[in-house]
Scaffold this motif. Structure first.
Motif, PDB file in Angstrom:
ATOM      1  N   ALA A 199      49.798  24.078  14.977  1.00  0.00           N
ATOM      2  CA  ALA A 199      48.734  24.724  14.211  1.00  0.00           C
ATOM      3  C   ALA A 199      49.314  25.587  13.096  1.00  0.00           C
ATOM      4  CB  ALA A 199      47.863  25.572  15.135  1.00  0.00           C
ATOM      5  N   GLY A 200      50.401  26.289  13.379  1.00  0.00           N
ATOM      6  CA  GLY A 200      51.054  27.085  12.338  1.00  0.00           C
ATOM      7  C   GLY A 200      51.597  26.203  11.224  1.00  0.00           C
ATOM      8  N   TRP A 201      52.175  25.067  11.595  1.00  0.00           N
ATOM      9  CA  TRP A 201      52.683  24.110  10.615  1.00  0.00           C
ATOM     10  C   TRP A 201      51.541  23.614   9.734  1.00  0.00           C
ATOM     11  CZ3 TRP A 201      57.703  21.589  10.801  1.00  0.00           C
ATOM     12  CH2 TRP A 201      57.861  20.583   9.861  1.00  0.00           C
ATOM     13  N   ARG A 202      50.437  23.257  10.369  1.00  0.00           N
ATOM     14  CA  ARG A 202      49.299  22.710   9.624  1.00  0.00           C
ATOM     15  C   ARG A 202      48.631  23.777   8.753  1.00  0.00           C
ATOM     16  NH1 ARG A 202      47.811  18.823   6.805  1.00  0.00           N
ATOM     17  NH2 ARG A 202      45.581  18.525   6.754  1.00  0.00           N
ATOM     18  N   LEU A 203      48.564  25.003   9.240  1.00  0.00           N
ATOM     19  CA  LEU A 203      47.950  26.077   8.445  1.00  0.00           C
ATOM     20  C   LEU A 203      48.734  26.342   7.165  1.00  0.00           C
ATOM     21  CD1 LEU A 203      46.745  28.754  10.998  1.00  0.00           C
ATOM     22  CD2 LEU A 203      45.371  27.470   9.383  1.00  0.00           C
ATOM     23  N   TRP A 204      50.045  26.112   7.203  1.00  0.00           N
ATOM     24  CA  TRP A 204      50.854  26.338   6.008  1.00  0.00           C
ATOM     25  C   TRP A 204      50.432  25.383   4.889  1.00  0.00           C
ATOM     26  CZ3 TRP A 204      53.972  29.695   3.838  1.00  0.00           C
ATOM     27  CH2 TRP A 204      54.734  29.291   2.746  1.00  0.00           C
ATOM     28  N   THR A 205      50.049  24.160   5.244  1.00  0.00           N
ATOM     29  CA  THR A 205      49.746  23.155   4.232  1.00  0.00           C
ATOM     30  C   THR A 205      48.329  23.281   3.670  1.00  0.00           C
ATOM     31  OG1 THR A 205      48.987  21.567   5.892  1.00  0.00           O
ATOM     32  CG2 THR A 205      51.317  21.514   5.310  1.00  0.00           C
ATOM     33  N   VAL A 206      47.461  24.045   4.321  1.00  0.00           N
ATOM     34  CA  VAL A 206      46.087  24.214   3.848  1.00  0.00           C
ATOM     35  C   VAL A 206      46.078  25.184   2.674  1.00  0.00           C
ATOM     36  CG1 VAL A 206      43.774  24.970   4.508  1.00  0.00           C
ATOM     37  CG2 VAL A 206      45.189  23.758   6.146  1.00  0.00           C
ATOM     38  N   ALA A 207      45.305  24.867   1.649  1.00  0.00           N
ATOM     39  CA  ALA A 207      45.274  25.688   0.430  1.00  0.00           C
ATOM     40  C   ALA A 207      44.252  26.821   0.556  1.00  0.00           C
ATOM     41  CB  ALA A 207      44.946  24.808  -0.770  1.00  0.00           C
ATOM     42  N   TRP A 208      44.434  27.685   1.548  1.00  0.00           N
ATOM     43  CA  TRP A 208      43.577  28.844   1.731  1.00  0.00           C
ATOM     44  C   TRP A 208      44.356  30.090   1.335  1.00  0.00           C
ATOM     45  CZ3 TRP A 208      41.940  27.586   7.417  1.00  0.00           C
ATOM     46  CH2 TRP A 208      41.011  26.545   7.396  1.00  0.00           C
ATOM     47  N   SER A 209      43.646  31.203   1.203  1.00  0.00           N
ATOM     48  CA  SER A 209      44.327  32.463   0.925  1.00  0.00           C
ATOM     49  C   SER A 209      45.077  32.924   2.178  1.00  0.00           C
ATOM     50  CB  SER A 209      43.323  33.533   0.487  1.00  0.00           C
ATOM     51  OG  SER A 209      42.511  33.903   1.576  1.00  0.00           O
ATOM     52  N   VAL A 210      45.999  33.820   1.982  1.00  0.00           N
ATOM     53  CA  VAL A 210      46.820  34.301   3.098  1.00  0.00           C
ATOM     54  C   VAL A 210      45.952  35.026   4.123  1.00  0.00           C
ATOM     55  CG1 VAL A 210      48.741  35.821   3.705  1.00  0.00           C
ATOM     56  CG2 VAL A 210      48.843  34.479   1.613  1.00  0.00           C
TER      57      VAL A 210
END
Length: 94
Positions: free
Chosen positions: A19-30
């Motif tokens: 999930a952490g890996w996938r969250l990095w690739t999503v173009a959301w704000s920090v």
């Protein structure tokens, strides 16, 4: 120690790394990524922490609280590990 709880714990922690890996690739704000990461990490530790806080006089409450806090810390480390692994891989590919 029974094997099934160990398998469930390992699967939970591997899920948090993914999930952490996938969250990095999503173009959301920090900020949104951090809130999402907390929403993914908190449910499992709260299953141990909340009953321990409700029944403070019980001799098992300290153990439940320690298990919950350990799960919380390990979950945060796993999500951060997924973030950093994805960041390092992205940096290497550039």
């Amino acid at each position: 120690m029974p094997i099934i709880p160990q398998i469930v714990l390992g699967a939970y922690l591997l899920f948090l790394v993914a999930a952490g890996w996938r969250l990095w690739t999503v173009a959301w704000s920090v900020r949104i990524k951090a809130v999402t990461a907390l929403a993914l990490v908190l449910p499992m530790p709260l299953l141990f922490i909340l009953p321990a806080m409700q029944h403070r006089g019980d001799p098992w409450s300290d153990l439940l609280l320690q298990l919950g806090l350990t799960l919380l810390v390990c979950g945060i480390i796993c999500v951060a590990g997924g973030f950093s692994a994805a960041r390092l891989r992205a940096r290497r590919r550039k």
